[in-house]
Design an enzyme around this catalytic site. Sequence first.
Site, PDB file in Angstrom:
ATOM      1  N   ASN A  59       1.003 -77.402  91.347  1.00  0.00           N
ATOM      2  CA  ASN A  59       0.483 -76.050  91.558  1.00  0.00           C
ATOM      3  C   ASN A  59      -0.499 -76.135  92.723  1.00  0.00           C
ATOM      4  O   ASN A  59      -1.615 -76.614  92.554  1.00  0.00           O
ATOM      5  CB  ASN A  59      -0.221 -75.563  90.279  1.00  0.00           C
ATOM      6  CG  ASN A  59      -0.894 -74.228  90.482  1.00  0.00           C
ATOM      7  OD1 ASN A  59      -0.593 -73.492  91.418  1.00  0.00           O
ATOM      8  ND2 ASN A  59      -1.828 -73.900  89.585  1.00  0.00           N
ATOM      9  N   TRP A  60      -0.039 -75.694  93.868  1.00  0.00           N
ATOM     10  CA  TRP A  60      -0.886 -75.822  95.067  1.00  0.00           C
ATOM     11  C   TRP A  60      -2.045 -74.829  95.070  1.00  0.00           C
ATOM     12  O   TRP A  60      -2.970 -74.963  95.847  1.00  0.00           O
ATOM     13  CB  TRP A  60      -0.039 -75.599  96.328  1.00  0.00           C
ATOM     14  CG  TRP A  60       0.972 -76.675  96.611  1.00  0.00           C
ATOM     15  CD1 TRP A  60       1.225 -77.797  95.860  1.00  0.00           C
ATOM     16  CD2 TRP A  60       1.872 -76.729  97.729  1.00  0.00           C
ATOM     17  NE1 TRP A  60       2.232 -78.546  96.439  1.00  0.00           N
ATOM     18  CE2 TRP A  60       2.650 -77.910  97.598  1.00  0.00           C
ATOM     19  CE3 TRP A  60       2.111 -75.903  98.828  1.00  0.00           C
ATOM     20  CZ2 TRP A  60       3.630 -78.269  98.524  1.00  0.00           C
ATOM     21  CZ3 TRP A  60       3.089 -76.266  99.743  1.00  0.00           C
ATOM     22  CH2 TRP A  60       3.835 -77.438  99.601  1.00  0.00           C
ATOM     23  N   LYS A  61      -1.970 -73.818  94.236  1.00  0.00           N
ATOM     24  CA  LYS A  61      -2.987 -72.749  94.199  1.00  0.00           C
ATOM     25  C   LYS A  61      -3.126 -72.123  95.596  1.00  0.00           C
ATOM     26  O   LYS A  61      -2.133 -72.060  96.323  1.00  0.00           O
ATOM     27  CB  LYS A  61      -4.330 -73.273  93.692  1.00  0.00           C
ATOM     28  CG  LYS A  61      -4.199 -74.132  92.435  1.00  0.00           C
ATOM     29  CD  LYS A  61      -5.504 -74.339  91.751  1.00  0.00           C
ATOM     30  CE  LYS A  61      -5.353 -75.377  90.657  1.00  0.00           C
ATOM     31  NZ  LYS A  61      -6.430 -75.370  89.694  1.00  0.00           N
ATOM     32  N   HIS A 120      -1.460 -68.596  84.207  1.00  0.00           N
ATOM     33  CA  HIS A 120      -2.457 -69.601  84.586  1.00  0.00           C
ATOM     34  C   HIS A 120      -3.856 -69.069  84.303  1.00  0.00           C
ATOM     35  O   HIS A 120      -4.132 -67.884  84.501  1.00  0.00           O
ATOM     36  CB  HIS A 120      -2.308 -69.950  86.076  1.00  0.00           C
ATOM     37  CG  HIS A 120      -3.060 -71.201  86.430  1.00  0.00           C
ATOM     38  ND1 HIS A 120      -4.423 -71.203  86.637  1.00  0.00           N
ATOM     39  CD2 HIS A 120      -2.651 -72.477  86.585  1.00  0.00           C
ATOM     40  CE1 HIS A 120      -4.810 -72.443  86.901  1.00  0.00           C
ATOM     41  NE2 HIS A 120      -3.743 -73.239  86.878  1.00  0.00           N
ATOM     42  N   GLU A 162      -6.526 -69.245  85.822  1.00  0.00           N
ATOM     43  CA  GLU A 162      -7.217 -68.609  86.963  1.00  0.00           C
ATOM     44  C   GLU A 162      -6.752 -67.169  87.128  1.00  0.00           C
ATOM     45  O   GLU A 162      -7.546 -66.297  87.485  1.00  0.00           O
ATOM     46  CB  GLU A 162      -6.987 -69.440  88.240  1.00  0.00           C
ATOM     47  CG  GLU A 162      -7.771 -70.752  88.173  1.00  0.00           C
ATOM     48  CD  GLU A 162      -7.180 -71.908  88.946  1.00  0.00           C
ATOM     49  OE1 GLU A 162      -6.313 -71.689  89.815  1.00  0.00           O
ATOM     50  OE2 GLU A 162      -7.571 -73.064  88.664  1.00  0.00           O
ATOM     51  N   GLU A 169      -2.894 -76.074  79.084  1.00  0.00           N
ATOM     52  CA  GLU A 169      -3.932 -76.389  80.057  1.00  0.00           C
ATOM     53  C   GLU A 169      -5.292 -75.981  79.495  1.00  0.00           C
ATOM     54  O   GLU A 169      -5.688 -74.811  79.611  1.00  0.00           O
ATOM     55  CB  GLU A 169      -3.679 -75.614  81.353  1.00  0.00           C
ATOM     56  CG  GLU A 169      -2.356 -75.938  82.006  1.00  0.00           C
ATOM     57  CD  GLU A 169      -2.434 -75.755  83.517  1.00  0.00           C
ATOM     58  OE1 GLU A 169      -2.210 -76.745  84.217  1.00  0.00           O
ATOM     59  OE2 GLU A 169      -2.741 -74.638  83.981  1.00  0.00           O
ATOM     60  N   GLY A 216      -9.425 -78.679  87.071  1.00  0.00           N
ATOM     61  CA  GLY A 216     -10.216 -78.849  88.283  1.00  0.00           C
ATOM     62  C   GLY A 216     -11.617 -79.380  88.033  1.00  0.00           C
ATOM     63  O   GLY A 216     -12.467 -79.359  88.920  1.00  0.00           O
ATOM     64  N   SER A 273      -6.812 -81.718  85.230  1.00  0.00           N
ATOM     65  CA  SER A 273      -7.292 -82.970  85.824  1.00  0.00           C
ATOM     66  C   SER A 273      -6.377 -84.156  85.520  1.00  0.00           C
ATOM     67  O   SER A 273      -6.843 -85.284  85.348  1.00  0.00           O
ATOM     68  CB  SER A 273      -8.735 -83.257  85.392  1.00  0.00           C
ATOM     69  OG  SER A 273      -9.585 -82.212  85.821  1.00  0.00           O
ATOM     70  N   GLY A 284      -2.599 -79.714  89.482  1.00  0.00           N
ATOM     71  CA  GLY A 284      -3.237 -78.920  90.530  1.00  0.00           C
ATOM     72  C   GLY A 284      -3.654 -79.812  91.689  1.00  0.00           C
ATOM     73  O   GLY A 284      -2.841 -80.173  92.550  1.00  0.00           O
ATOM     74  N   GLY A 285      -4.914 -80.196  91.712  1.00  0.00           N
ATOM     75  CA  GLY A 285      -5.491 -80.953  92.834  1.00  0.00           C
ATOM     76  C   GLY A 285      -4.644 -82.129  93.304  1.00  0.00           C
ATOM     77  O   GLY A 285      -4.406 -82.293  94.510  1.00  0.00           O
TER      78      GLY A 285
HETATM   79  C1  PEP Z   1      -3.740 -76.399  87.407  1.00  0.00           C
HETATM   80  O1  PEP Z   1      -4.124 -75.722  88.344  1.00  0.00           O
HETATM   81  O2  PEP Z   1      -2.816 -75.977  86.709  1.00  0.00           O
HETATM   82  C2  PEP Z   1      -4.409 -77.680  87.138  1.00  0.00           C
HETATM   83  C3  PEP Z   1      -4.068 -78.344  86.070  1.00  0.00           C
HETATM   84  O3  PEP Z   1      -5.332 -78.084  88.051  1.00  0.00           O
HETATM   85  P1  PEP Z   1      -6.004 -79.545  88.162  1.00  0.00           P
HETATM   86  O4  PEP Z   1      -4.896 -80.543  88.022  1.00  0.00           O
HETATM   87  O5  PEP Z   1      -6.630 -79.576  89.517  1.00  0.00           O
HETATM   88  O6  PEP Z   1      -6.988 -79.656  87.044  1.00  0.00           O
END
Ligand code: PEP
Length: 249
Positions: A9-11, A94, A96, A166, A172, A212, A233-234
Amino acid sequence: MRTKMVAGNWKMNKNLQEGVALATELKEAVKNPSCAVVIGTPFIHLASVAELLKGSPIKVAAENCADKEKGAYTGEVSAEMVRSTGAEYCILGHSERRAYYHEDAAILKEKVLLALANGLKVIFCIGEVKEEREAGKQNEVVKEQLEGSVFNLTAEQWANITLAYEPVWAIGTGLTATPQQAQEMHAYIRSLVAKQYGEQVADDTTILYGGSCNEKNAAELFANPDVDGGLIGGASLVAEKFMAIINAR
Ligand code: PEP
């Protein structure tokens, strides 16, 4: 046998050129993965990245779609438009989107139906915030999220749903759920799916962990019987890290 998957997930990261460069690196690196691989990109990348990845095992996801079919909704992108880019998946629910864009259960229910009606597969995210976990309410929260937005689906529609647990406190933040916390919650989610759709469907449902998850902790998380992969994500923004997570699955 359910599908194992690692999805990125590049966001709201990477301009078009940077996104195309990352997709190109991934295309080179991911030739014969041992699990399904999906990358979720911003809308503007979808057409270019889907075209670039034609013939590659990597599938493309949008990170959102509109809750309306079409018409005078300035700035929105419909599920049909997403599908027309060549993207095959849509990430919905998600945290966010729920927190910053006020997407509630009813809105998400509409989005899921529109995504499915337009031939997209859905990666549907659920998870509790820190205060809910501290109050021991995490099971209640994910149950409500499922009941409010996706348990209305038919078993046939459900076949195109991947769940992503999640915990919001882990996204994050560098705080990861322990493998035990992840397994407990994934097993609970699977039990809810079994109650709704039966044991076989539950057994076939892919449930990803997100929060994470990185190249260091992925193997330990994925070793759990009910953790079928990750939503990343990251760490999905760096080809080597994302590759290492794919290889851990
Ligand atoms: C996400 O955005 O779905 C996520 C899990 O982010 P991260 O891996 O950065 O915690």
